[in-house]
Write a protein that holds these residues in place. Sequence first.
Motif, PDB file in Angstrom:
ATOM      1  N   HIS A  58       0.813  -1.223   0.000  1.00  0.00           N
ATOM      2  CA  HIS A  58       0.000   0.000   0.000  1.00  0.00           C
ATOM      3  C   HIS A  58       0.848   1.276   0.000  1.00  0.00           C
ATOM      4  CE1 HIS A  58       0.938   0.121   4.270  1.00  0.00           C
ATOM      5  NE2 HIS A  58       0.402   1.312   4.338  1.00  0.00           N
ATOM      6  N   ASP A  59       2.026   1.217   0.607  1.00  0.00           N
ATOM      7  CA  ASP A  59       2.865   2.421   0.722  1.00  0.00           C
ATOM      8  C   ASP A  59       4.137   2.329  -0.120  1.00  0.00           C
ATOM      9  OD1 ASP A  59       1.562   4.311   2.195  1.00  0.00           O
ATOM     10  OD2 ASP A  59       2.601   3.934   4.083  1.00  0.00           O
ATOM     11  N   HIS A  90      -6.556   3.946  -0.273  1.00  0.00           N
ATOM     12  CA  HIS A  90      -6.112   3.904   1.126  1.00  0.00           C
ATOM     13  C   HIS A  90      -5.755   5.282   1.670  1.00  0.00           C
ATOM     14  CE1 HIS A  90      -1.701   4.204   0.388  1.00  0.00           C
ATOM     15  NE2 HIS A  90      -1.631   4.446   1.675  1.00  0.00           N
ATOM     16  N   ASP A 127      -3.940   0.052   7.985  1.00  0.00           N
ATOM     17  CA  ASP A 127      -2.966   1.149   7.901  1.00  0.00           C
ATOM     18  C   ASP A 127      -3.052   2.044   9.142  1.00  0.00           C
ATOM     19  OD1 ASP A 127      -1.055   2.812   6.740  1.00  0.00           O
ATOM     20  OD2 ASP A 127      -2.514   3.931   5.551  1.00  0.00           O
ATOM     21  N   HIS A 156       1.272   9.678  -2.700  1.00  0.00           N
ATOM     22  CA  HIS A 156       2.104   8.475  -2.611  1.00  0.00           C
ATOM     23  C   HIS A 156       1.372   7.215  -3.079  1.00  0.00           C
ATOM     24  CE1 HIS A 156       0.016   8.044   1.251  1.00  0.00           C
ATOM     25  NE2 HIS A 156       0.348   6.777   1.213  1.00  0.00           N
ATOM     26  N   ARG A 160       5.884   5.450  -1.148  1.00  0.00           N
ATOM     27  CA  ARG A 160       6.526   6.346  -0.174  1.00  0.00           C
ATOM     28  C   ARG A 160       8.008   6.555  -0.473  1.00  0.00           C
ATOM     29  NH1 ARG A 160       3.239   9.766   2.374  1.00  0.00           N
ATOM     30  NH2 ARG A 160       1.739   8.761   3.732  1.00  0.00           N
TER      31      ARG A 160
HETATM   32 FE   LIG Z   1      -0.053   5.258   2.784  1.00  0.00          FE
END
Ligand SMILES: [Fe+2]
Length: 264
Positions: A69-70, A123, A147, A91, A73
Amino acid sequence: MANSLMKKYITWFNTYVESFINKYPDLSENIKLKAGHSHKVHSEIIGLANALNLSENEKFIAELIGLFHDVGRFNQFIKYRTFSDSELQNHADLGIEALKENSVLKDLKPKEQEIIYKAIYNHSRAEIDEDKNEKVIFFSKMIRDADKLDIWRLITEYYMVREQKTNKTLELDLPDSYDVSPDVLNAIVNQKVVLKRSLKTLSDFKLLQIGWLFDLNFEYSIQRVYDKKYLDKIFDTLPETDKINQIKEIVDAYFDKHIKTLPI
Ligand SMILES: [Fe+2]
Protein backbone atom coordinates in the motif's frame (compact mmCIF):
# COMPACT_ATOMS: atom_id res chain seq x y z
CA MET A 1 2.92 -16.41 9.17
CA ALA A 2 2.60 -15.23 5.63
CA ASN A 3 1.28 -17.61 3.01
CA SER A 4 4.11 -19.23 1.05
CA LEU A 5 2.76 -17.60 -2.13
CA MET A 6 3.67 -14.30 -0.52
CA LYS A 7 7.37 -15.07 -0.25
CA LYS A 8 8.40 -13.84 -3.69
CA TYR A 9 6.45 -10.61 -3.21
CA ILE A 10 8.09 -10.00 0.16
CA THR A 11 11.48 -10.65 -1.45
CA TRP A 12 10.70 -8.20 -4.26
CA PHE A 13 9.61 -5.58 -1.72
CA ASN A 14 12.73 -6.00 0.41
CA THR A 15 15.01 -5.80 -2.63
CA TYR A 16 13.18 -2.69 -3.84
CA VAL A 17 13.62 -1.02 -0.43
CA GLU A 18 17.32 -2.04 -0.33
CA SER A 19 17.90 -0.29 -3.66
CA PHE A 20 16.72 3.00 -2.11
CA ILE A 21 18.80 2.53 1.04
CA ASN A 22 21.92 1.79 -1.03
CA LYS A 23 21.36 4.78 -3.29
CA TYR A 24 20.33 7.23 -0.55
CA PRO A 25 22.05 6.19 2.69
CA ASP A 26 21.43 9.66 4.18
CA LEU A 27 17.69 9.11 3.85
CA SER A 28 17.72 5.56 5.14
CA GLU A 29 16.08 6.32 8.50
CA ASN A 30 12.77 7.36 6.99
CA ILE A 31 12.98 4.74 4.24
CA LYS A 32 13.40 2.01 6.87
CA LEU A 33 10.58 3.47 8.91
CA LYS A 34 8.15 3.15 5.99
CA ALA A 35 9.46 -0.30 5.08
CA GLY A 36 8.88 -1.42 8.67
CA HIS A 37 5.40 0.12 8.58
CA SER A 38 4.60 -1.81 5.36
CA HIS A 39 5.55 -5.13 6.97
CA LYS A 40 3.52 -4.31 10.08
CA VAL A 41 0.47 -3.35 8.02
CA HIS A 42 0.91 -6.68 6.27
CA SER A 43 0.67 -8.35 9.71
CA GLU A 44 -2.26 -6.16 10.78
CA ILE A 45 -4.24 -7.04 7.68
CA ILE A 46 -3.65 -10.76 8.31
CA GLY A 47 -5.17 -10.30 11.78
CA LEU A 48 -8.14 -8.55 10.26
CA ALA A 49 -8.50 -11.13 7.47
CA ASN A 50 -8.56 -13.92 10.08
CA ALA A 51 -11.14 -12.09 12.17
CA LEU A 52 -13.31 -11.71 9.06
CA ASN A 53 -12.89 -15.39 8.10
CA LEU A 54 -11.68 -14.64 4.59
CA SER A 55 -10.91 -17.40 2.09
CA GLU A 56 -7.25 -18.21 1.33
CA ASN A 57 -7.39 -16.27 -1.93
CA GLU A 58 -9.06 -13.24 -0.37
CA LYS A 59 -6.50 -13.29 2.40
CA PHE A 60 -3.71 -13.40 -0.19
CA ILE A 61 -5.12 -10.33 -1.98
CA ALA A 62 -5.43 -8.54 1.37
CA GLU A 63 -1.82 -9.39 2.21
CA LEU A 64 -0.55 -7.98 -1.08
CA ILE A 65 -2.48 -4.77 -0.52
CA GLY A 66 -1.07 -4.53 3.00
CA LEU A 67 2.51 -5.05 1.93
CA PHE A 68 2.36 -2.76 -1.13
CA HIS A 69 0.00 0.00 0.00
CA ASP A 70 2.87 2.42 0.72
CA VAL A 71 5.35 1.29 -1.92
CA GLY A 72 5.12 4.82 -3.37
CA ARG A 73 6.53 6.35 -0.17
CA PHE A 74 10.11 5.62 -1.24
CA ASN A 75 9.92 7.53 -4.51
CA GLN A 76 7.93 10.26 -2.79
CA PHE A 77 10.57 10.74 -0.14
CA ILE A 78 13.61 10.76 -2.41
CA LYS A 79 11.93 13.06 -4.94
CA TYR A 80 10.15 15.47 -2.63
CA ARG A 81 11.73 14.84 0.82
CA THR A 82 8.33 14.74 2.44
CA PHE A 83 5.55 12.33 3.43
CA SER A 84 2.99 15.06 2.85
CA ASP A 85 0.83 14.44 -0.23
CA SER A 86 -0.07 17.37 -2.46
CA GLU A 87 -2.05 18.04 -5.59
CA LEU A 88 1.10 17.42 -7.58
CA GLN A 89 1.95 14.08 -6.06
CA ASN A 90 0.22 11.46 -3.96
CA HIS A 91 2.10 8.47 -2.61
CA ALA A 92 -0.71 6.06 -3.52
CA ASP A 93 -0.46 7.06 -7.19
CA LEU A 94 3.33 6.78 -7.03
CA GLY A 95 2.92 3.31 -5.56
CA ILE A 96 0.62 2.09 -8.32
CA GLU A 97 3.11 3.50 -10.82
CA ALA A 98 6.00 1.63 -9.17
CA LEU A 99 4.09 -1.68 -9.16
CA LYS A 100 3.19 -1.27 -12.84
CA GLU A 101 6.67 -0.17 -13.93
CA ASN A 102 8.18 -3.23 -12.29
CA SER A 103 5.39 -5.61 -13.44
CA VAL A 104 5.14 -6.82 -9.86
CA LEU A 105 1.58 -8.15 -10.15
CA LYS A 106 1.99 -9.76 -13.59
CA ASP A 107 1.16 -13.29 -12.36
CA LEU A 108 -2.21 -12.25 -10.95
CA LYS A 109 -5.54 -12.22 -12.74
CA PRO A 110 -6.53 -8.80 -14.18
CA LYS A 111 -9.49 -8.65 -11.75
CA GLU A 112 -7.18 -9.21 -8.79
CA GLN A 113 -4.76 -6.58 -10.06
CA GLU A 114 -7.61 -4.11 -10.38
CA ILE A 115 -8.72 -4.70 -6.77
CA ILE A 116 -5.17 -4.21 -5.52
CA TYR A 117 -4.56 -1.00 -7.49
CA LYS A 118 -7.88 0.50 -6.51
CA ALA A 119 -7.50 -0.40 -2.83
CA ILE A 120 -4.05 1.22 -2.84
CA TYR A 121 -5.53 4.28 -4.55
CA ASN A 122 -8.29 4.46 -1.92
CA HIS A 123 -6.11 3.90 1.13
CA SER A 124 -4.84 7.46 1.29
CA ARG A 125 -7.89 9.40 0.14
CA ALA A 126 -10.23 11.25 2.51
CA GLU A 127 -12.96 8.83 1.40
CA ILE A 128 -13.24 5.64 -0.64
CA ASP A 129 -14.20 6.33 -4.27
CA GLU A 130 -17.54 4.94 -5.39
CA ASP A 131 -17.16 1.64 -7.21
CA LYS A 132 -19.57 -0.94 -8.60
CA ASN A 133 -17.23 -3.73 -7.57
CA GLU A 134 -18.05 -4.57 -3.95
CA LYS A 135 -14.68 -6.27 -3.55
CA VAL A 136 -12.89 -3.02 -4.30
CA ILE A 137 -14.86 -1.32 -1.53
CA PHE A 138 -14.33 -4.21 0.89
CA PHE A 139 -10.55 -4.43 0.43
CA SER A 140 -10.26 -0.63 0.50
CA LYS A 141 -11.98 -0.68 3.88
CA MET A 142 -9.59 -3.35 5.10
CA ILE A 143 -6.42 -1.51 4.12
CA ARG A 144 -7.69 1.77 5.56
CA ASP A 145 -8.19 0.07 8.94
CA ALA A 146 -4.94 -1.93 8.93
CA ASP A 147 -2.97 1.15 7.90
CA LYS A 148 -4.44 3.28 10.68
CA LEU A 149 -3.79 0.58 13.27
CA ASP A 150 -0.10 0.54 12.45
CA ILE A 151 0.28 4.31 12.10
CA TRP A 152 -1.13 4.58 15.62
CA ARG A 153 1.55 2.12 16.76
CA LEU A 154 4.26 4.03 14.94
CA ILE A 155 3.31 7.53 16.08
CA THR A 156 2.61 6.62 19.70
CA GLU A 157 6.07 5.01 19.83
CA TYR A 158 7.44 8.17 18.25
CA TYR A 159 5.65 10.59 20.64
CA MET A 160 7.27 8.71 23.55
CA VAL A 161 10.80 9.54 22.33
CA ARG A 162 10.05 12.77 20.49
CA GLU A 163 11.73 15.00 23.11
CA GLN A 164 15.03 13.19 22.57
CA LYS A 165 14.73 12.57 18.85
CA THR A 166 12.48 14.79 16.80
CA ASN A 167 11.62 13.71 13.25
CA LYS A 168 9.97 16.67 11.51
CA THR A 169 9.10 14.54 8.48
CA LEU A 170 6.83 12.40 10.68
CA GLU A 171 5.15 15.60 11.88
CA LEU A 172 4.61 16.81 8.29
CA ASP A 173 6.86 19.76 9.26
CA LEU A 174 3.96 21.35 11.16
CA PRO A 175 4.75 23.90 13.89
CA ASP A 176 4.82 22.47 17.42
CA SER A 177 1.90 24.35 18.93
CA TYR A 178 -1.02 23.44 21.21
CA ASP A 179 -3.37 25.58 19.10
CA VAL A 180 -6.30 23.69 17.63
CA SER A 181 -7.71 25.05 14.35
CA PRO A 182 -11.50 25.61 14.23
CA ASP A 183 -11.97 23.39 11.14
CA VAL A 184 -10.19 20.52 12.87
CA LEU A 185 -12.22 20.85 16.06
CA ASN A 186 -15.42 21.14 14.10
CA ALA A 187 -14.73 18.01 12.07
CA ILE A 188 -13.81 15.87 15.04
CA VAL A 189 -16.74 17.02 17.20
CA ASN A 190 -19.02 15.97 14.35
CA GLN A 191 -17.14 12.68 13.94
CA LYS A 192 -16.12 13.66 10.42
CA VAL A 193 -12.78 13.02 8.75
CA VAL A 194 -10.33 15.85 9.46
CA LEU A 195 -8.99 17.02 6.11
CA LYS A 196 -5.24 17.21 5.74
CA ARG A 197 -5.49 20.67 4.22
CA SER A 198 -6.99 22.05 7.45
CA LEU A 199 -3.88 21.12 9.46
CA LYS A 200 -1.97 24.11 10.83
CA THR A 201 -0.26 22.76 13.96
CA LEU A 202 1.11 19.51 15.35
CA SER A 203 -1.88 19.38 17.74
CA ASP A 204 -4.19 19.52 14.72
CA PHE A 205 -2.34 16.55 13.29
CA LYS A 206 -2.68 14.61 16.54
CA LEU A 207 -6.41 15.30 16.53
CA LEU A 208 -6.64 14.10 12.94
CA GLN A 209 -5.00 10.89 14.12
CA ILE A 210 -7.48 10.58 17.01
CA GLY A 211 -10.37 11.24 14.62
CA TRP A 212 -9.41 8.22 12.51
CA LEU A 213 -11.35 6.23 15.12
CA PHE A 214 -14.62 7.37 13.53
CA ASP A 215 -13.45 6.23 10.11
CA LEU A 216 -12.75 2.61 11.11
CA ASN A 217 -14.79 0.10 9.16
CA PHE A 218 -14.67 -3.07 11.26
CA GLU A 219 -15.52 -3.73 14.91
CA TYR A 220 -12.30 -5.77 15.11
CA SER A 221 -10.30 -2.59 14.43
CA ILE A 222 -12.18 -0.55 17.04
CA GLN A 223 -11.54 -3.27 19.60
CA ARG A 224 -7.86 -3.36 18.66
CA VAL A 225 -7.22 0.38 18.95
CA TYR A 226 -9.04 0.27 22.28
CA ASP A 227 -7.00 -2.69 23.58
CA LYS A 228 -3.73 -1.09 22.49
CA LYS A 229 -4.67 2.21 24.20
CA TYR A 230 -3.29 4.15 21.24
CA LEU A 231 -5.67 7.08 21.63
CA ASP A 232 -4.95 7.43 25.37
CA LYS A 233 -1.29 7.66 24.43
CA ILE A 234 -1.95 10.48 21.96
CA PHE A 235 -4.17 12.33 24.45
CA ASP A 236 -1.29 12.11 26.96
CA THR A 237 0.75 14.37 24.66
CA LEU A 238 -1.98 17.03 24.45
CA PRO A 239 -2.87 19.65 27.09
CA GLU A 240 -5.97 19.22 29.27
CA THR A 241 -7.92 22.09 27.79
CA ASP A 242 -11.73 22.27 27.50
CA LYS A 243 -11.52 21.53 23.79
CA ILE A 244 -9.37 18.46 24.29
CA ASN A 245 -11.57 17.22 27.14
CA GLN A 246 -14.62 17.63 24.93
CA ILE A 247 -12.98 15.41 22.30
CA LYS A 248 -12.00 12.86 24.96
CA GLU A 249 -15.64 12.54 25.99
CA ILE A 250 -16.72 11.97 22.40
CA VAL A 251 -14.04 9.29 21.98
CA ASP A 252 -15.05 7.57 25.26
CA ALA A 253 -18.71 7.55 24.24
CA TYR A 254 -17.78 6.04 20.86
CA PHE A 255 -15.82 3.26 22.51
CA ASP A 256 -18.66 2.64 24.99
CA LYS A 257 -20.99 2.11 22.06
CA HIS A 258 -18.70 -0.29 20.22
CA ILE A 259 -16.61 -2.22 22.71
CA LYS A 260 -17.94 -5.46 24.06
CA THR A 261 -16.99 -5.73 27.69
CA LEU A 262 -17.39 -8.93 29.61
CA PRO A 263 -20.11 -8.88 32.27
CA ILE A 264 -18.71 -8.51 35.76
FE1 LIG B 1 -0.05 5.26 2.78
